[in-house]
Design a protein around this motif. Structure first.
Motif, PDB file in Angstrom:
ATOM      1  N   VAL A   1       0.833  -1.202   0.000  1.00  0.00           N
ATOM      2  CA  VAL A   1       0.000   0.000   0.000  1.00  0.00           C
ATOM      3  C   VAL A   1       0.870   1.256   0.000  1.00  0.00           C
ATOM      4  CG1 VAL A   1      -1.635   1.336   1.418  1.00  0.00           C
ATOM      5  CG2 VAL A   1      -2.004  -1.104   1.046  1.00  0.00           C
ATOM      6  N   TYR A   2       1.924   1.237   0.782  1.00  0.00           N
ATOM      7  CA  TYR A   2       2.767   2.419   0.932  1.00  0.00           C
ATOM      8  C   TYR A   2       4.107   2.274   0.216  1.00  0.00           C
ATOM      9  CZ  TYR A   2      -0.653   3.605   4.487  1.00  0.00           C
ATOM     10  OH  TYR A   2      -1.806   3.904   5.138  1.00  0.00           O
ATOM     11  N   ARG A   3       4.143   1.502  -0.871  1.00  0.00           N
ATOM     12  CA  ARG A   3       5.420   1.227  -1.531  1.00  0.00           C
ATOM     13  C   ARG A   3       6.075   2.490  -2.092  1.00  0.00           C
ATOM     14  NH1 ARG A   3       1.846  -1.652  -5.007  1.00  0.00           N
ATOM     15  NH2 ARG A   3       1.453  -0.464  -6.884  1.00  0.00           N
ATOM     16  N   GLU A   4       5.277   3.456  -2.611  1.00  0.00           N
ATOM     17  CA  GLU A   4       5.891   4.675  -3.135  1.00  0.00           C
ATOM     18  C   GLU A   4       6.546   5.483  -2.027  1.00  0.00           C
ATOM     19  OE1 GLU A   4       2.588   4.563  -5.238  1.00  0.00           O
ATOM     20  OE2 GLU A   4       3.947   3.357  -6.420  1.00  0.00           O
ATOM     21  N   LYS A   5       5.858   5.586  -0.903  1.00  0.00           N
ATOM     22  CA  LYS A   5       6.423   6.345   0.216  1.00  0.00           C
ATOM     23  C   LYS A   5       7.671   5.657   0.760  1.00  0.00           C
ATOM     24  CE  LYS A   5       2.201   8.597   1.635  1.00  0.00           C
ATOM     25  NZ  LYS A   5       1.206   8.836   2.649  1.00  0.00           N
ATOM     26  N   ILE A   6       7.640   4.349   0.828  1.00  0.00           N
ATOM     27  CA  ILE A   6       8.797   3.593   1.303  1.00  0.00           C
ATOM     28  C   ILE A   6       9.955   3.742   0.317  1.00  0.00           C
ATOM     29  CG2 ILE A   6       9.665   1.256   1.778  1.00  0.00           C
ATOM     30  CD1 ILE A   6       6.853   0.602   2.879  1.00  0.00           C
ATOM     31  N   ALA A   7       9.647   3.665  -0.984  1.00  0.00           N
ATOM     32  CA  ALA A   7      10.688   3.828  -2.007  1.00  0.00           C
ATOM     33  C   ALA A   7      11.292   5.227  -1.920  1.00  0.00           C
ATOM     34  CB  ALA A   7      10.113   3.580  -3.392  1.00  0.00           C
ATOM     35  N   GLU A   8      10.456   6.227  -1.679  1.00  0.00           N
ATOM     36  CA  GLU A   8      10.929   7.605  -1.540  1.00  0.00           C
ATOM     37  C   GLU A   8      11.889   7.731  -0.361  1.00  0.00           C
ATOM     38  OE1 GLU A   8       8.331  11.245  -0.949  1.00  0.00           O
ATOM     39  OE2 GLU A   8       7.336  10.247  -2.653  1.00  0.00           O
ATOM     40  N   ILE A   9      11.526   7.113   0.742  1.00  0.00           N
ATOM     41  CA  ILE A   9      12.376   7.167   1.944  1.00  0.00           C
ATOM     42  C   ILE A   9      13.726   6.526   1.657  1.00  0.00           C
ATOM     43  CG2 ILE A   9      12.622   6.262   4.301  1.00  0.00           C
ATOM     44  CD1 ILE A   9       9.551   6.647   4.588  1.00  0.00           C
ATOM     45  N   PHE A  10      13.703   5.352   0.998  1.00  0.00           N
ATOM     46  CA  PHE A  10      14.960   4.681   0.680  1.00  0.00           C
ATOM     47  C   PHE A  10      15.802   5.499  -0.299  1.00  0.00           C
ATOM     48  CE2 PHE A  10      12.931   0.706   2.285  1.00  0.00           C
ATOM     49  CZ  PHE A  10      13.916   0.392   3.219  1.00  0.00           C
ATOM     50  N   GLN A  11      15.145   6.171  -1.242  1.00  0.00           N
ATOM     51  CA  GLN A  11      15.893   7.019  -2.186  1.00  0.00           C
ATOM     52  C   GLN A  11      16.551   8.179  -1.459  1.00  0.00           C
ATOM     53  OE1 GLN A  11      13.048   8.071  -5.190  1.00  0.00           O
ATOM     54  NE2 GLN A  11      13.340   6.148  -6.331  1.00  0.00           N
ATOM     55  N   LYS A  12      15.831   8.768  -0.500  1.00  0.00           N
ATOM     56  CA  LYS A  12      16.415   9.872   0.270  1.00  0.00           C
ATOM     57  C   LYS A  12      17.600   9.383   1.091  1.00  0.00           C
ATOM     58  CE  LYS A  12      12.275  12.691   0.625  1.00  0.00           C
ATOM     59  NZ  LYS A  12      11.212  13.194   1.496  1.00  0.00           N
ATOM     60  N   ILE A  13      17.462   8.174   1.642  1.00  0.00           N
ATOM     61  CA  ILE A  13      18.580   7.607   2.407  1.00  0.00           C
ATOM     62  C   ILE A  13      19.773   7.380   1.494  1.00  0.00           C
ATOM     63  CG2 ILE A  13      19.350   5.546   3.672  1.00  0.00           C
ATOM     64  CD1 ILE A  13      16.498   5.349   4.811  1.00  0.00           C
ATOM     65  N   GLN A  14      19.535   6.795   0.330  1.00  0.00           N
ATOM     66  CA  GLN A  14      20.623   6.549  -0.642  1.00  0.00           C
ATOM     67  C   GLN A  14      21.214   7.876  -1.138  1.00  0.00           C
ATOM     68  OE1 GLN A  14      22.253   3.975  -1.469  1.00  0.00           O
ATOM     69  NE2 GLN A  14      20.976   2.439  -0.474  1.00  0.00           N
ATOM     70  N   TYR A  15      20.361   8.862  -1.383  1.00  0.00           N
ATOM     71  CA  TYR A  15      20.854  10.160  -1.859  1.00  0.00           C
ATOM     72  C   TYR A  15      21.729  10.803  -0.803  1.00  0.00           C
ATOM     73  CZ  TYR A  15      20.972  14.928  -3.556  1.00  0.00           C
ATOM     74  OH  TYR A  15      21.407  16.155  -3.968  1.00  0.00           O
ATOM     75  N   GLY A  16      21.321  10.686   0.462  1.00  0.00           N
ATOM     76  CA  GLY A  16      22.106  11.252   1.569  1.00  0.00           C
ATOM     77  C   GLY A  16      23.453  10.590   1.678  1.00  0.00           C
TER      78      GLY A  16
END
Length: 179
Positions: A160-175
């Motif tokens: 259900v929340y895969r986009e939000k989870i993917a966004e969080i992981f992308q921010k972590i990877q970007y950081g």
């Protein structure tokens, strides 16, 4: 809080394989044809030996010896009939040892909460909060069912929340890449 003196390591309490393995071992030991028949005859024989003096007075020496010989023959028959197809003596011995250890723990007054709720390889277990005693293989099956429900719920939430989870992981990877 981790109980370092617990008889079962804490990490094992969240491993579904532990609950499944224990349930299978208990069922194999308590529900197979060999041990159910053999243990009942063995108990009858043990009671006979335990009450030897009383039974000799009551039945007479000859009748007592006949009963003893009859039970020994029956034990041999059960052993010979079923030992090749059924039974696992090593597993049965471990189950008996575990049951004796659990009874000793309970009778010694050393009622550690974790050991009274989660004893390994005992035939019965006490359900937390209710105090209801049930067969261990049913208890373990309920624990596995609970694990399945929790994992299913977590999977649905991740979908259900895969986009939000993917966004969080992308921010972590970007950081991480930024540094």
């Amino acid at each position: 809080f981790i109980n370092k003196s617990a008889p079962i390591p804490e990490i094992c309490q969240i491993m579904p394989s532990r609950w499944g393995f224990e349930a299978l071992c208990i069922m194999q030991d308590s529900k197979n044809s060999f041990h159910s028949r053999y243990d009942s005859v063995q108990k009858e024989f043990d009671d006979l030996i335990l009450n030897e003096d009383e039974l000799k007075k009551e039945l007479g020496r000859k009748e007592y010896n006949n009963k003893k010989a009859e039970l020994l023959n029956e034990l041999d028959e059960v052993r010979n009939e079923l030992k090749e197809s059924y039974g696992n003596a090593e597993l049965n011995n471990r189950m008996k040892e575990s049951a004796e250890k659990y009874e000793l723990d309970q009778s010694s007054g050393d009622n550690r909460e974790i050991s009274s709720v989660y004893p390994m390889f005992t035939v019965q277990k006490e359900c937390p909060l209710t105090g209801y005693i049930m067969p261990a293989y049913i208890y373990n099956s309920l624990i596995l069912l609970l694990f399945s429900i929790v994992m299913s719920f977590m999977s649905v939430m991740m979908l259900v929340y895969r986009e939000k989870i993917a966004e969080i992981f992308q921010k972590i990877q970007y950081g991480k890449n930024k540094n």
